[in-house]
Design a protein around this motif. Structure first.
Motif, PDB file in Angstrom:
ATOM      1  N   LYS A  37      35.693  18.507  57.321  1.00 29.77           N
ATOM      2  CA  LYS A  37      34.257  18.267  57.399  1.00 29.77           C
ATOM      3  C   LYS A  37      33.751  18.473  58.826  1.00 29.77           C
ATOM      4  N   ASP A  41      30.926  21.071  59.848  1.00 30.43           N
ATOM      5  CA  ASP A  41      29.730  20.627  60.561  1.00 30.43           C
ATOM      6  C   ASP A  41      29.533  21.449  61.834  1.00 30.43           C
ATOM      7  N   THR A  81      22.646  19.173  56.541  1.00 33.49           N
ATOM      8  CA  THR A  81      23.585  18.513  55.633  1.00 33.49           C
ATOM      9  C   THR A  81      23.743  19.314  54.344  1.00 33.49           C
ATOM     10  N   SER A  84      25.946  22.304  55.077  1.00 37.42           N
ATOM     11  CA  SER A  84      27.345  21.862  55.178  1.00 37.42           C
ATOM     12  C   SER A  84      27.927  21.607  53.791  1.00 37.42           C
ATOM     13  N   ILE A  88      31.134  23.541  52.182  1.00 33.00           N
ATOM     14  CA  ILE A  88      32.318  22.794  51.747  1.00 33.00           C
ATOM     15  C   ILE A  88      32.547  23.005  50.254  1.00 33.00           C
TER      16      ILE A  88
END
Length: 143
Positions: A37, A41, A81, A84, A88
């Motif tokens: 993560k 980020d 966010t 991201s 992911i």
């Protein structure tokens, strides 16, 4: 039971719980996911957002806000966010897809190995079956 034996029993139960293979694997996976993560980020903040900013003219999404009275809605941070999350999710999709493909290839390989060359026991059992089927009343189940 004394207090000491109860504590020892609880500690033994806890040790057994912790030492289970799945729990350790899950813990390692969680630690790797948290590290992953931070990489994603950084990718979003340091690479993708500046590229989008160069195209759109906004240098940083974090500065995008919407003022309502005395309140401030930071929708730019939310956009970071979301980006991201999508990255992911896409990478996890690729990992699961590759894993499923490897499992399928392994399954096919296992099936072909078993069917290509039967073990001596399988050949012997087939011969016994065939000879029993050739007897009078052959093939009838034994009772």
């Amino acid at each position: 039971m004394t207090h000491t034996t109860e504590v020892v029993a609880v500690l033994k139960e806890f040790k057994d719980f912790i030492m289970k293979g799945n729990l350790v694997e899950i813990a390692v996976g969680l630690i790797l996911a948290l590290a992953f993560k931070t990489v994603v980020d950084s990718l979003v903040a340091d690479v993708i957002t500046p590229i989008i900013a160069a195209i759109g003219g906004q240098p940083n999404f974090d500065s995008l806000t919407l003022d309502i009275g005395d309140g401030e809605i930071r929708y730019g941070a939310f956009l970071n966010t979301i980006i991201s999350f999508l990255i992911i999710g896409f990478i996890l999709f690729l990992i699961v897809k590759a894993y499923n493909k490897m499992v399928e290839m392994s399954r096919r390989k296992g099936e072909t190995e078993e069917t290509e060359e039967d073990s001596a026991e399988v050949v012997l059992l087939r011969e016994i079956r065939d000879s029993l089927a050739g007897r009078p009343g052959g093939g009838a189940p034994l009772r």
